[in-house]
Design a protein around this motif. Structure first.
Motif, PDB file in Angstrom:
ATOM      1  N   ASP A  83    -100.831  44.237  35.529  1.00 52.88           N
ATOM      2  CA  ASP A  83    -100.751  45.253  34.465  1.00 52.88           C
ATOM      3  C   ASP A  83     -99.519  45.020  33.597  1.00 52.88           C
ATOM      4  O   ASP A  83     -99.581  45.147  32.375  1.00 52.88           O
ATOM      5  N   PHE A  84     -98.403  44.669  34.227  1.00 51.94           N
ATOM      6  CA  PHE A  84     -97.172  44.371  33.483  1.00 51.94           C
ATOM      7  C   PHE A  84     -97.399  43.203  32.525  1.00 51.94           C
ATOM      8  O   PHE A  84     -97.017  43.255  31.362  1.00 51.94           O
ATOM      9  N   LEU A  85     -98.026  42.143  33.023  1.00 50.29           N
ATOM     10  CA  LEU A  85     -98.287  40.976  32.172  1.00 50.29           C
ATOM     11  C   LEU A  85     -99.153  41.346  30.971  1.00 50.29           C
ATOM     12  O   LEU A  85     -98.899  40.901  29.856  1.00 50.29           O
ATOM     13  N   ARG A  86    -100.172  42.138  31.213  1.00 52.50           N
ATOM     14  CA  ARG A  86    -101.055  42.537  30.100  1.00 52.50           C
ATOM     15  C   ARG A  86    -100.292  43.357  29.071  1.00 52.50           C
ATOM     16  O   ARG A  86    -100.473  43.175  27.875  1.00 52.50           O
ATOM     17  N   ARG A  87     -99.433  44.265  29.510  1.00 55.52           N
ATOM     18  CA  ARG A  87     -98.666  45.112  28.582  1.00 55.52           C
ATOM     19  C   ARG A  87     -97.654  44.306  27.778  1.00 55.52           C
ATOM     20  O   ARG A  87     -97.357  44.643  26.648  1.00 55.52           O
ATOM     21  N   GLN A 138    -104.569  37.054  33.014  1.00 54.66           N
ATOM     22  CA  GLN A 138    -105.453  36.638  34.108  1.00 54.66           C
ATOM     23  C   GLN A 138    -105.157  35.208  34.526  1.00 54.66           C
ATOM     24  O   GLN A 138    -105.117  34.894  35.712  1.00 54.66           O
ATOM     25  N   ALA A 139    -104.961  34.336  33.543  1.00 57.97           N
ATOM     26  CA  ALA A 139    -104.692  32.931  33.852  1.00 57.97           C
ATOM     27  C   ALA A 139    -103.370  32.791  34.596  1.00 57.97           C
ATOM     28  O   ALA A 139    -103.275  32.060  35.580  1.00 57.97           O
ATOM     29  N   ARG A 140    -102.365  33.501  34.139  1.00 61.86           N
ATOM     30  CA  ARG A 140    -101.053  33.409  34.788  1.00 61.86           C
ATOM     31  C   ARG A 140    -101.123  33.931  36.220  1.00 61.86           C
ATOM     32  O   ARG A 140    -100.546  33.341  37.138  1.00 61.86           O
ATOM     33  N   PHE A 172    -110.417  27.696  36.989  1.00 60.37           N
ATOM     34  CA  PHE A 172    -110.869  26.592  36.131  1.00 60.37           C
ATOM     35  C   PHE A 172    -110.466  26.854  34.680  1.00 60.37           C
ATOM     36  O   PHE A 172    -109.914  25.976  34.005  1.00 60.37           O
ATOM     37  N   ARG A 173    -110.713  28.057  34.206  1.00 62.96           N
ATOM     38  CA  ARG A 173    -110.359  28.405  32.831  1.00 62.96           C
ATOM     39  C   ARG A 173    -108.842  28.395  32.615  1.00 62.96           C
ATOM     40  O   ARG A 173    -108.361  27.991  31.562  1.00 62.96           O
TER      41      ARG A 173
END
Length: 191
Positions: A83-87, A138-140, A172-173
């Motif tokens: 959540d922190f990363l998204r914000r 998500q990737a991170r 993969f992505r």
């Protein structure tokens, strides 16, 4: 005699908030270590850890005891970091022109002869850190859990609540996203 985690949790649920402190003391190092993998500044790490402990205290009633408390807590920590990363994704963008000389040298070797790029591990680590900052949340998350923390796909699925096939697809992505970022960095260096 030291009380068990189950006894401490039961006491907290009965209104003894002080019984939560031994749990905080026991698991704070693990919560902080997890937060440090996702945040750059120590103030961000502290904010994440505080949020994890607040959520844990508020949601303690939802802990069913089917798995160890530590697993329940770490799953909450992973979700809080995500959540922190998204914000904070937008504020993490950095310019490729800000690369240091060793990073530039490593990137140049990578662009011209990828097989020799592994010679300077320190520059590569710095550059990978910059790439990780540019990844989507998500990737991170999936790269950190899979490659840095060396967790299995099954463990990642349990921690994130994603299915095993979804973890594989996202991994993969994420690797593809990393390759695109590195390619862009190499192109911008030569423009």
């Amino acid at each position: 005699m030291e009380r068990t985690e189950a006894e401490l949790i039961a006491a907290v649920l009965k209104g003894d908030a002080g019984s939560f402190e031994p749990l905080v003391q026991k698991y704070s190092p693990r919560v902080f270590a997890t937060a440090r993998r996702y945040a750059r500044r120590e103030s961000e790490v502290e904010d994440i850890a505080q949020e994890v402990w607040l959520k844990a205290f508020e949601k303690l009633g939802s802990f069913r005891g089917e798995a160890p408390f530590e697993h329940w807590l770490m799953r909450m920590a992973i979700h809080t970091c995500y959540d922190f990363l998204r914000r904070h994704q937008r504020s993490r963008e950095s310019s490729f022109t800000d690369l240091s000389d060793p990073e530039n040298d490593w990137l140049e070797r990578f662009a011209t002869a990828p097989e020799t790029a592994g010679d300077d591990a320190d520059a590569a680590k710095l550059l990978i850190g910059r790439v990780m900052e540019r990844l989507s949340p998500q990737a991170r998350l999936v790269i950190t859990l899979l490659e840095i923390e060396d967790r299995s796909v099954k463990e990642i699925a349990e921690l994130t609540g994603w299915s095993v096939p979804l973890v594989k697809v996202r991994a993969f992505r994420a690797r593809g996203e990393m390759k695109k970022i590195l390619a862009k960095m190499a192109r911008e260096k030569y423009l």
